[in-house]
Structure formats: structure tokens, C-alpha cells
Motif scaffolding. Structure first.
Motif, PDB file in Angstrom:
ATOM      1  N   UNK A  59      22.679   0.091 -11.716  1.00 33.94           N
ATOM      2  CA  UNK A  59      21.535   0.287 -10.858  1.00 33.94           C
ATOM      3  C   UNK A  59      21.829   1.268  -9.735  1.00 33.94           C
ATOM      4  N   UNK A  60      20.904   2.187  -9.616  1.00 29.85           N
ATOM      5  CA  UNK A  60      20.991   3.243  -8.613  1.00 29.85           C
ATOM      6  C   UNK A  60      20.094   2.811  -7.462  1.00 29.85           C
ATOM      7  N   UNK A  61      20.681   2.676  -6.297  1.00 27.29           N
ATOM      8  CA  UNK A  61      19.911   2.170  -5.172  1.00 27.29           C
ATOM      9  C   UNK A  61      19.399   3.296  -4.283  1.00 27.29           C
ATOM     10  N   UNK A  62      18.118   3.284  -4.035  1.00 30.31           N
ATOM     11  CA  UNK A  62      17.544   4.290  -3.147  1.00 30.31           C
ATOM     12  C   UNK A  62      16.781   3.627  -2.027  1.00 30.31           C
ATOM     13  N   UNK A  63      17.013   4.116  -0.854  1.00 29.04           N
ATOM     14  CA  UNK A  63      16.321   3.578   0.304  1.00 29.04           C
ATOM     15  C   UNK A  63      15.298   4.595   0.772  1.00 29.04           C
ATOM     16  N   UNK A  64      14.072   4.159   0.873  1.00 25.55           N
ATOM     17  CA  UNK A  64      13.045   5.066   1.386  1.00 25.55           C
ATOM     18  C   UNK A  64      12.373   4.412   2.568  1.00 25.55           C
ATOM     19  N   UNK A  65      12.199   5.194   3.595  1.00 24.01           N
ATOM     20  CA  UNK A  65      11.660   4.611   4.814  1.00 24.01           C
ATOM     21  C   UNK A  65      10.152   4.533   4.843  1.00 24.01           C
ATOM     22  N   UNK A  66       9.551   5.664   5.039  1.00 24.01           N
ATOM     23  CA  UNK A  66       8.103   5.664   5.214  1.00 24.01           C
ATOM     24  C   UNK A  66       7.378   6.247   4.007  1.00 24.01           C
ATOM     25  N   UNK A  67       6.104   6.350   4.143  1.00 18.19           N
ATOM     26  CA  UNK A  67       5.278   6.829   3.045  1.00 18.19           C
ATOM     27  C   UNK A  67       5.677   8.241   2.623  1.00 18.19           C
ATOM     28  N   UNK A  68       5.995   9.062   3.584  1.00 20.12           N
ATOM     29  CA  UNK A  68       6.374  10.439   3.298  1.00 20.12           C
ATOM     30  C   UNK A  68       7.653  10.462   2.446  1.00 20.12           C
TER      31      UNK A  68
END
Lengths: 345, 345
Positions: free
Chosen positions: A97-106
Motif C-alpha cells: 500500500x502506497x500512502x498519500x496524504x492530501x490536505x485540502x480540496x486543491x
DNA sequence: CTGAAAGCGCTTACAG
DNA sequence: CTGAAAGCGCTTACAG
């Protein structure tokens, strides 16, 4: 220059005295290789400590063996649980599993726009946020499956709870106790301040009060960004603003409820004698704080989402009756603890 | 049969009317390609929505662009913070992070034994657990760097706090307040029941009491598996077992302290009037519970660990004076809140 | 059952 | 500046 390099299939084949093809087959298929040959190859591989290069295999095979998990707030309890559940079943199925963190909508938009072309994964599970139609199409175009956890969608499989129902469970508990003057601390989406992050939980509030013929009093409602400290402030705010304090507080999440409890205690209100408090989630600390709440099994939802991934990838025999592509809504249930009681009359 | 396939470099080259090599160079180097040609290639790539296949690129390049992050309890606050910090700086450096969850010692051993040969990553960061010498050597043999977060090692770079110091900070605060009869709730390693998970924090206890000439009273010490609920039970246990209750409690972590607070409240003890409580971590909920604690910046440690990875990979200009391969120990500091006060005499 | 060969999609000396 | 070619490490029809 060339750094240490691991043994390759060629090494294994040479040592076993067979061709590349045979070595490959011995290591993969069960068919088409004599037992003796296979044994030689296996021995050779073991002796060399060989393991296939995943990149090479993938290149040849055309599949990645990876799935992306995209989460907004990996440091928060809910998301940790979710990722944990997903990881558990996916890793068992031998996916990385590749973990990606995304903050906001952009962030999310940009991430999704990039991912398709990257071909890094076979599937992506998005935790608690929506995927736009355009992005979805691009993902599917390259064959990447997509499933949602902690939110629903008409366009792809998902697993979530019925937030309206969860909210009603909490509120009906309060109203059946006799509460009429109920405050709400709503979790709000930082991308859309003023909007509830989880609309169903807000609708439950309006609906429950509506059923009783009680009007929503804006003085009793506050939006909070899921930060417990801000929830504490919001509660203080309500206490200051509203003439008469509420007899109960409904928080969209336990972490918000923790903030509420803090303020109540500091202001000298007893819980539940003076004011009742109910949350949603059954956070691990809720038990210790005697918080009445509506429980959900987040890790289980993650696991379910992972199973949807396997299903979409054709890696799991479809359970009879399981409609692939459909969603699963996980159950919730009320846990009564010591933070709720009938209002004092 | 062949599922939808993304455009390849060959497509881009063809459309731009150049060779594969040129297309590749235009997309990568800045050198060796005329501005006009590059522009054509770039346009072509854009038009086709092209992005290189990471697997192919990696195969050719010999590097993976990924780093493994191995954690024991991804659903717990500490680990979530850590992973979050790691992800932040690594993803910015354009690395993908592969998340692995390992439960017990056996799991970890097996995982590390397999990883080397897999060549899936350029580096691995292990969160809060040790890597055996044999495993380390195998990892280094294939060129995989290794760094530890939340624990130290003589064999590879690490970032951690000084647990002994953290413990002493908490205990000195207590003793300087006048406490002599101090209980300890120690976090224990499920793999080695009876042993403290974080020895430094236990040594701090012995040392602090020793400095005062106070003997450790076994009746005042309990090991707990980091589950707050069990910490609550342990505290009850101490209250039941010890003749005279302690005047203060030192918990190895805030989450354990939460359990302590719960029991104390339920037993009718006031905090801090009757009993003081101090923890370590500065968990986000500690503020709300008015818990005095020793704060550490876990996310920051994760980020620091990630930087060590970049450094080991030669992806970051070594800061002058930074000794690669050495460890960094992050600072801690006491935060006094309302859970500690002098003992009643 | 087994091997020679082509191909997966890129990169990179090596020659122009 | 640009192209032809070999190579990265595997897999898989295609022929024996």
C-alpha cells in the motif's frame, strides 16, 4: 559505480543449469516444469536468496500490485483506524500500500489529476472525500479501480455508515430522555467553512428537533473544524451567547465531545446532572470519559473497503449476492454511558 | 484482452516526430535538446496526457523512488503523528511511501527478512522498534538505507527523544513539588511482558527516587500494554493493593495517564488535590484534560527521520556540521497544567 | 517438459 | 543536438 545488486533470475537459472524461461516458470506456474527441475530451480533461488524484482515483473506483467490509499488527516484517530483496516486485508492479499496524504480540496484535485497517468497502482481508495467525475473517468480509463471509504458515491463502490441514522440514534436517545433544548457542535469542512463536514449528522439534528416541533435555535449551534480545543471554545461560546444553557449537547464526533466536556467541567456544570453530552464514533478514550456515543467500527470499514478493492480487481471470488460496485453501509449502535440523563426539571 | 493502456514514450516521440532517445531527454535532462525540439516533445506529451511509467523508469534507472515505513500500531496517536511527519517531507522530495504494519517481534523479523530481496524500496524507516544486526546487514548489502524513528541505534541513523530525561523532567517536577510516594504506570512491550517498553522512562523513576533516598515500592508500580483502559485497571489495582495511596502518579505516556485520571475520578479522588498525575507525550487531548506532561514533537521527529533518509540517499546537501549516520535527539519540555500540585500534608 | 526470442516502457552511453 | 542500440529483470507465447 554499480552498487551492490541482488541476484537476478538469470543467476538462478545459470546456477540451476536451466534457461531463463524455465526458471521463471518454476518460480511461478506450477505447470510445465518437471518436479526435478523445479526443485533444482527452487534450491538455486533459495541458495542465492533470490526474490523477483517487483518492478521488472510488473513491467512484464502489466500490473502493479500496489494500491494507493489517500487520506486527509492520517494523524487523526479515525483515519489511522481506517488505514489500519485497509492495510490489514490488502497486505494479506499481497498488495503493497502506497500512502498519500492530501490536505485540502486543491491538494486532492491535483493528486487525482496526476495519479492516473502515473500508473503506480492498480486501485486507489480514497478515505472520506469525494472524487470528481472527470478524475474518476481518467482513473478508470487506465484501468485503475477506485473505492471510497468513509463516504459514499454513486459512481464507485464505497463503505460508510449512515450518518443520518447515527445522528438520529444519538438525538433520539436525548429526546427520549426528555431533552428539548439541545445544542449541536458540528464538525465542519475546512474547505467549506460553515458547511457541515458530514451533512447527514446535521440533518439528523434538524429532523429530530423537527419531529418534536422544536425550532432550531442558531444560538445553540456551532461549527468546528474537528479540533477538540476549538470544540471547547465553541461550547464556551454557546454558554455565553445563549441566554439559557442547553440541557444537552450533541457533538458530531467524540473528539468534539471531549472539548465540550472540558468546558462544561470548567464552567462548573455537572455531566449529566446539569447537561447531557452525546457524541458519535466511540473513540477509544470515550469509555474512559464515560461518554455516551454512537459506535462505529472504523477499522472494520477499512477492511471492508479493502475487500471491495480485491473484488474490483477480480482477486476475490464474488460472494454470492454481493453486488460488486455497490456500497456497503456499516452498522452503528448507541452505547449509553454516564454522560447522558434526563434533564432536571 | 489488453486493458486500456496509457500512452507510452513511443507515442509521444512519434507524435513529436523525434526518436525515443530525444523524447526521453527532452522530458528529463535539460541539456542536449534544442529548445524547439523540447517544446514539440513537451507539447506532444501534454496532448497525450503522458506520464512516464514509474516501473519502467525504475527498471532502467535502478532505483525505486520509494521508501518503506514500518510501524507497529498505525492506529495509535504516536504512530500516526510519526507517519504523518515522515510522509510530509518524503512526499515533497517526490518519494512514494510504502506503508507496512507489523505487529509483534515475529512479524517484524519476518518482514525485515523478506524486504531486502524484494528490492521494492530505496530505504526503510522503522518506527519504534529495533532492527537486528543480521537484517541490517542484508538491507545494506542491497543498498537499502535504514533509519530509525522513535528509538535509537548504534548501527544506523535515528531520531528519538531522551526518554530518561523526559522521565526525569516529569519526576523532578513531582518531587520538587514535595511528592515522595509516587506510583508508576509503565508502558510495557507486549512482546516482553514485564519489561518496560521504554526502559529510559523506568530508569528515570528509579533514579529520581534513588536521588531522594526513597526505595521503589513494588506495590506502587504496574506494567500496562499502553491500553488506557488497562491503565485504569492498573491504577485501581494500586489503590486496592497499596495500603496508603500514593500522592502522585507518573505515567509513561499520556494515554496511560488518561486511564489513571478515570480511575481516580471514579474512586472519588480529586486531581491534583488528593493525587497528582503527570504523563509524557503531550497528546492532543491532554490539554483538555488539564494533564501536566512532558511534551515531545512526534511529527517533527518523523520529519527529521525523513530528512535522515534523504541524507542517506544523497538527496540532500549535507548540512555543514551534520554528521550523517549519527542520531538526532529531539528536545522535550515540561508543560505544567492542573493535574499536579504539592501533596497535602 | 524446456529453450530461444520478443516484449513490457524507459534510460543512457555511443556514435554521429 | 539527435538517433540506433543495448540493457534494466522479468514473462510469455511460440516452437520444439
Amino acid at each position: 559505480m554499480k552498487s551492490q545488486t541482488a541476484p537476478s533470475l538469470a543467476d538462478v537459472a545459470r546456477r540451476a543449469g536451466v534457461s531463463l524461461s524455465t526458471a521463471s516458470r518454476a518460480l511461478n506456474d506450477a505447470y510445465g516444469v518437471s518436479a526435478a527441475t523445479r526443485a533444482r530451480v527452487l534450491d538455486s533461488a533459495a541458495a542465492l536468496d533470490f526474490v523477483v524484482s517487483p518492478d521488472a515483473r510488473r513491467l512484464a506483467i502489466g500490473t502493479t500490485g500496489r494500491v494507493a490509499v489517500v487520506v486527509p488527516h492520517i494523524e487523526r484517530w479515525f483515519f489511522g483506524q481506517m488505514v489500519s483496516g485497509i492495510e490489514r486485508v490488502l497486505s494479506e492479499a499481497d498488495f503493497d500500500i502506497l500512502l498519500y496524504h492530501v490536505d485540502d480540496a486543491e491538494d486532492r484535485r491535483e493528486f487525482l489529476a496526476r495519479l492516473p497517468a502515473r500508473r503506480k497502482v492498480d486501485a486507489v481508495v480514497v478515505v472520506a472525500f469525494p472524487v470528481g467525475e472527470a478524475e474518476r473517468e481518467r482513473l478508470e480509463l487506465i484501468g485503475a479501480k477506485i473505492v471510497a471509504a468513509g463516504g459514499q458515491s454513486a459512481a464507485y463502490p464505497y463503505v460508510c455508515i449512515d450518518d443520518f441514522q447515527a445522528g438520529r440514534l444519538a438525538l433520539d436517545h436525548l429526546t427520549s430522555l426528555g431533552h428539548r433544548r439541545i445544542a449541536m457542535i458540528a464538525g465542519s469542512d475546512p474547505d467549506q467553512p460553515g458547511w457541515p463536514a458530514i451533512p447527514g449528522r446535521s440533518r439528523a439534528y434538524e429532523s429530530a428537533l423537527g419531529a418534536l416541533g422544536v425550532d432550531v435555535d442558531p444560538a445553540l449551534v456551532r461549527d468546528v473544524d474537528w479540533n477538540p480545543v476549538n470544540a471547547a471554545k465553541a461550547m464556551a461560546d454557546i454558554l455565553d451567547a445563549a441566554g439559557e444553557p442547553p440541557t444537552a449537547v450533541y457533538a458530531h464526533g467524540d473528539e468534539l465531545a471531549f472539548g465540550v466536556l472540558h468546558t462544561l467541567r470548567h464552567r462548573g456544570y455537572r455531566v449529566p446532572e446539569d447537561i447531557s453530552v452525546v457524541g458519535i464514533d466511540n473513540h477509544p478514550l470515550s469509555e474512559l470519559l464515560d461518554l455516551t456515543t454512537v459506535a462505529q467500527d472504523v477499522g472494520g470499514q477499512g477492511a471492508a473497503a479493502a475487500r471491495l478493492v480485491l473484488q474490483a480487481l477480480g482477486r476475490e471470488q464474488d460472494e454470492p449476492g454481493a453486488d460488486p460496485g455497490a456500497g456497503v453501509v456499516a452498522p452503528v449502535h448507541l452505547i449509553e454511558r454516564a454522560s447522558t440523563a434526563p434533564p432536571r426539571t
